[in-house]
Design an enzyme around this catalytic site. Structure first.
Site, mmCIF file in Angstrom:
data_model
loop_
_atom_site.group_PDB
_atom_site.id
_atom_site.type_symbol
_atom_site.label_atom_id
_atom_site.label_comp_id
_atom_site.label_asym_id
_atom_site.label_seq_id
_atom_site.Cartn_x
_atom_site.Cartn_y
_atom_site.Cartn_z
ATOM 1 N N ASP A 84 41.169 48.471 39.588
ATOM 2 C CA ASP A 84 41.675 47.423 40.238
ATOM 3 C C ASP A 84 42.587 46.887 40.038
ATOM 4 O O ASP A 84 43.117 48.349 40.340
ATOM 5 C CB ASP A 84 41.208 46.161 38.709
ATOM 6 C CG ASP A 84 41.050 45.300 39.353
ATOM 7 O OD1 ASP A 84 41.654 44.649 40.482
ATOM 8 O OD2 ASP A 84 39.978 44.292 39.883
ATOM 9 N N HIS A 87 44.859 40.411 38.814
ATOM 10 C CA HIS A 87 43.254 40.016 39.250
ATOM 11 C C HIS A 87 42.570 40.994 38.234
ATOM 12 O O HIS A 87 41.358 40.920 37.246
ATOM 13 C CB HIS A 87 42.546 40.891 40.643
ATOM 14 C CG HIS A 87 41.442 41.146 41.445
ATOM 15 N ND1 HIS A 87 40.942 42.259 41.044
ATOM 16 C CD2 HIS A 87 40.810 40.101 41.623
ATOM 17 C CE1 HIS A 87 39.770 41.161 41.174
ATOM 18 N NE2 HIS A 87 39.121 40.763 42.235
ATOM 19 N N SER A 131 33.982 39.231 43.122
ATOM 20 C CA SER A 131 35.076 39.884 41.762
ATOM 21 C C SER A 131 35.071 39.397 40.577
ATOM 22 O O SER A 131 34.527 39.826 39.143
ATOM 23 C CB SER A 131 36.650 39.365 42.341
ATOM 24 O OG SER A 131 36.751 40.454 43.093
#
Length: 397
Positions: free
Chosen positions: A8, A64, A233
């Site tokens: 990520d 994220h 996600s």
């Protein structure tokens, strides 16, 4: 017992709700500073690697990746923040995306190779693209030998297809990657077509497999914070964390049988069979075979045939080689039977046009979640000399 690679934007491995569950490369931690102690090609990679900056500090400059990591394995029962899906798990930070969230396939492929080579048993990939990369595909195929691959299906409300307005999301669409949709209208999905137990992509066998919550998911963000985010996600790491528990309870079960158990259990969601992920049901279910014919290759290169051009013609003998997918448990003594698929009146006519010479093909055993292409013992039929051109006859396998 499980190491989950977070491929990520990086992970804030100092976060008080993550620090205790961060993977540590003991060889490098206890080795010589500035030296590649474990010989894996990366110097002092104590907590993974940053493939964008090519450094040993894969910290998150977006948020994220830290959010994804918390969903998988934020420390539980510590009086701080939240609990991840798996409380006792090791999170391997691998930064393959920039601060903007953008990444390139070659960098991602390096991260995949690093994760699988350094002990990650599960790879979480909360990213995707509608374009394929052969480099990344090859890395994933190699990683599948040692790791469970989990990926997000995407958030554009696009169906996998095939159709004119459809598009598969990669790497989620690959049949050896467990693709996770979100139970929200904005999720990319498979349910508008054939659901998780079949695919109309007969050659590539592209599919999404399961559905999980992806809206309003609270998790960790850098600098000790928390927030809620939406997306596949967020759904994917919830499943990745659950699979860490699954593998701890069933360490010797094959990935293929695990795929089948997940797909064939859970609460139905969507119009054509997608199911909400149900960990308890997947663990407790007794697998059964679930066989489907995908297609059948036509071979007219038979001695005595006039044209041998790959298309059935009058007076020819045709060999059919079926391609079969088993979507669940071990299947034994598998056979394929060929029939004409009309009614009692049409079949009376069709039987004057077609002679079925061998209506049974012996397949044998098929392992869990396997694909089989028949190459021997074909199904055989002959076309009579007086059949009109362009006559349509439907067969049932």
């Amino acid at each position: 017992s499980q190491i989950v690679a977070i491929l990520d934007t990086g992970v804030d491995y100092t976060h008080p709700d993550l620090a205790a569950n961060i993977w540590i490369n003991e060889a490098e931690l206890n080795g010589v500073e500035g030296y590649d102690d474990d010989g894996n090609g990366y110097v002092d990679d104590i907590r993974g690697w940053d493939f964008h900056h090519n450094t040993n500090t894969p910290l998150d400059d977006n948020m994220h990746g830290t959010h994804v990591a918390g969903i998988v394995g934020a420390v539980g029962s510590n009086g701080v923040g939240i609990a991840g899906a798996a409380w006792n798990v090791k999170l391997m930070p691998i930064k393959i995306l920039q601060a903007s969230g953008i990444g390139d396939a070659s960098t991602i492929a390096q991260g995949v190779e690093y994760a699988s080579s350094n002990g990650a048993t599960i790879l979480n990939m909360s990213f995707g693209s509608y374009a394929q990369s052969l480099t990344l595909k090859a890395a994933l195929e190699n990683a599948y030998a040692t790791s469970i691959l989990v990926a997000a299906a995407g958030n554009d409300e696009i169906q996998i297809g095939p159709c004119a307005t459809c598009a598969p999301m990669f790497p989620a669409a690959y049949n050896y990657v467990l693709a996770v949709e979100a139970n929200s209208s904005w999720s990319n999905n498979d349910s508008g077509f054939d659901g998780p137990t079949f695919t109309s992509w007969f050659v590539e066998l592209l599919n999404y497999e399961t559905v999980a919550p992806g809206a309003g998911i609270i998790s960790t963000i850098p600098n000790g914070g928390y927030t809620t985010l939406n997306g596949t996600s967020m759904a994917a790491p919830l499943v990745a964390g659950a699979l860490a528990l699954y593998k701890e309870l069933k360490p010797n079960e094959s990935k293929e049988l695990m795929f089948g158990n997940i797909i064939n259990t859970g609460e139905p969601y969507g119009s054509l069979g997608s199911t909400l992920f149900d960990l308890k049901a997947a663990i407790e279910v007794v697998p059964q075979p679930d066989l489907k014919i995908l297609t059948a290759e036509v071979d007219d290169e038979i001695e005595g045939n006039t044209y041998q051009n790959g298309e059935p013609d009058v007076g020819e003998t045709i060999h059919l080689f079926p391609k079969i997918k088993n979507y669940w448990g071990q299947a034994n003594n598998v056979k394929v039977e060929l029939k004409i698929a009309g009614n009692e009146f049409s079949n009376e006519y069709y039987n004057t046009l077609i002679t079925i010479d061998d209506n049974i093909s012996e397949v044998g055993s098929m392992s869990a979640y396997s694909t089989y292409q028949q190459f021997e013992d074909p199904l055989v039929f002959s076309i009579n000399e007086d059949v009109a051109h362009n006559t349509q006859i439907e067969f049932r396998l």
